[in-house]
Write a protein that holds these residues in place. Sequence first.
Motif, PDB file in Angstrom:
ATOM      1  N   GLU A   1       0.840  -1.205   0.000  1.00  0.00           N
ATOM      2  CA  GLU A   1       0.000   0.000   0.000  1.00  0.00           C
ATOM      3  C   GLU A   1       0.868   1.245   0.000  1.00  0.00           C
ATOM      4  OE1 GLU A   1      -3.309   2.331   2.782  1.00  0.00           O
ATOM      5  OE2 GLU A   1      -2.365   0.474   3.495  1.00  0.00           O
ATOM      6  N   THR A   2       0.550   2.193  -0.876  1.00  0.00           N
ATOM      7  CA  THR A   2       1.202   3.495  -0.876  1.00  0.00           C
ATOM      8  C   THR A   2       0.139   4.581  -0.827  1.00  0.00           C
ATOM      9  OG1 THR A   2       1.328   3.540  -3.311  1.00  0.00           O
ATOM     10  CG2 THR A   2       3.245   2.690  -2.124  1.00  0.00           C
ATOM     11  N   MET A   3       0.532   5.739  -0.321  1.00  0.00           N
ATOM     12  CA  MET A   3      -0.416   6.838  -0.158  1.00  0.00           C
ATOM     13  C   MET A   3      -0.824   7.462  -1.488  1.00  0.00           C
ATOM     14  SD  MET A   3      -1.012   6.857   3.029  1.00  0.00           S
ATOM     15  CE  MET A   3      -1.854   8.418   3.265  1.00  0.00           C
ATOM     16  N   SER A   4       0.018   7.306  -2.481  1.00  0.00           N
ATOM     17  CA  SER A   4      -0.315   7.752  -3.837  1.00  0.00           C
ATOM     18  C   SER A   4       0.606   7.015  -4.788  1.00  0.00           C
ATOM     19  CB  SER A   4      -0.168   9.271  -3.995  1.00  0.00           C
ATOM     20  OG  SER A   4       1.199   9.637  -3.952  1.00  0.00           O
ATOM     21  N   SER A   5       0.328   7.130  -6.073  1.00  0.00           N
ATOM     22  CA  SER A   5       1.178   6.529  -7.101  1.00  0.00           C
ATOM     23  C   SER A   5       1.005   7.317  -8.385  1.00  0.00           C
ATOM     24  CB  SER A   5       0.797   5.062  -7.330  1.00  0.00           C
ATOM     25  OG  SER A   5       1.450   4.545  -8.475  1.00  0.00           O
ATOM     26  N   GLY A   6       2.127   7.748  -8.966  1.00  0.00           N
ATOM     27  CA  GLY A   6       2.045   8.475 -10.226  1.00  0.00           C
ATOM     28  C   GLY A   6       1.643   7.576 -11.377  1.00  0.00           C
ATOM     29  N   THR A   7       2.320   6.431 -11.504  1.00  0.00           N
ATOM     30  CA  THR A   7       1.958   5.510 -12.584  1.00  0.00           C
ATOM     31  C   THR A   7       0.600   4.875 -12.309  1.00  0.00           C
ATOM     32  OG1 THR A   7       3.261   3.766 -11.509  1.00  0.00           O
ATOM     33  CG2 THR A   7       4.333   5.013 -13.275  1.00  0.00           C
ATOM     34  N   GLY A   8       0.285   4.609 -11.026  1.00  0.00           N
ATOM     35  CA  GLY A   8      -1.026   4.061 -10.703  1.00  0.00           C
ATOM     36  C   GLY A   8      -2.150   5.022 -11.035  1.00  0.00           C
ATOM     37  N   SER A   9      -1.937   6.306 -10.772  1.00  0.00           N
ATOM     38  CA  SER A   9      -2.929   7.319 -11.127  1.00  0.00           C
ATOM     39  C   SER A   9      -3.073   7.428 -12.634  1.00  0.00           C
ATOM     40  CB  SER A   9      -2.526   8.672 -10.534  1.00  0.00           C
ATOM     41  OG  SER A   9      -2.540   8.630  -9.126  1.00  0.00           O
ATOM     42  N   THR A  10      -1.934   7.368 -13.331  1.00  0.00           N
ATOM     43  CA  THR A  10      -1.964   7.409 -14.794  1.00  0.00           C
ATOM     44  C   THR A  10      -2.720   6.214 -15.344  1.00  0.00           C
ATOM     45  OG1 THR A  10       0.167   8.553 -14.812  1.00  0.00           O
ATOM     46  CG2 THR A  10      -0.524   7.512 -16.861  1.00  0.00           C
TER      47      THR A  10
END
Length: 262
Positions: free
Chosen positions: A201-210
């Motif tokens: 688990e991460t608080m955000s993700s750049g590639t995940g958001s993309t």
Amino acid sequence: MNIFFTKAHGARNDFLLTWRNNLPDAFDAPAAAIAICDRHTGAGADGWLLLSPSESADAAIELWNSDGSRSEISGNGTRCAAAFLISSGRASENVQIHTGAGMKHLRLLDRDGRRFSFEMNMGAAVIEQLRADILDYDATILNVGNPQCAVFVEHFDFDWRALGAAIERHWQFPNRTNVSFIRRIDEHTLDVRFFERGAGETMSSGTGSTGAAAAAFARGLVQNPVSVLTPAGPLAIRWENQDILLAGPAEIVASGEFYWDA
């Protein structure tokens, strides 16, 4: 072995940055990554970025996850690298970084001391399977420089972390995958949770958001632009033709020296 590092985070997705030429030519990188990223006995981070000089870019980076595995790219991590390069006088407002997913271009939007905001060209998303049944969940399988499984849900009132861990190692993903859980808010807004390959688990993700935005866009659920709401705050996604541009923060928070008994 002493490892010098700078710590930065992109929307609370945190990374340690080290110049590769400050390390021995031969060392156990997976074991070092596990040790330095440990949140109890190390410096603590989701990943470790090793930077090297590059003739064709401001720097080249290799990404080691906190479990000692390699990843092609992190959107948040690449923004952290750009902030590190600018703060050390090695790059200007337009930053070029060679990653495991190719050359990435970042444009500085704003700076306030150690706090930065960048827009990064993530390239085009490759939809591999628009609709897939993964453990009885509706998913889209795609690649945005690294593998993504975007799972569409109506709410987060279930053990999505356990499901993310199961999907990450599902037989359909022999090299494992990043997992995002997506709740559509409206045609310009998505609420997303992340379980990342090699980090959990991460608080955000750049590639995940993309990947989440690209999957929703391919399904006709959203329109350009898209705001991705993460537990650490929003990331902005927009399209220019086929290219996806991601805007978000990066902040340098610490530097130090990690003492590792190799």
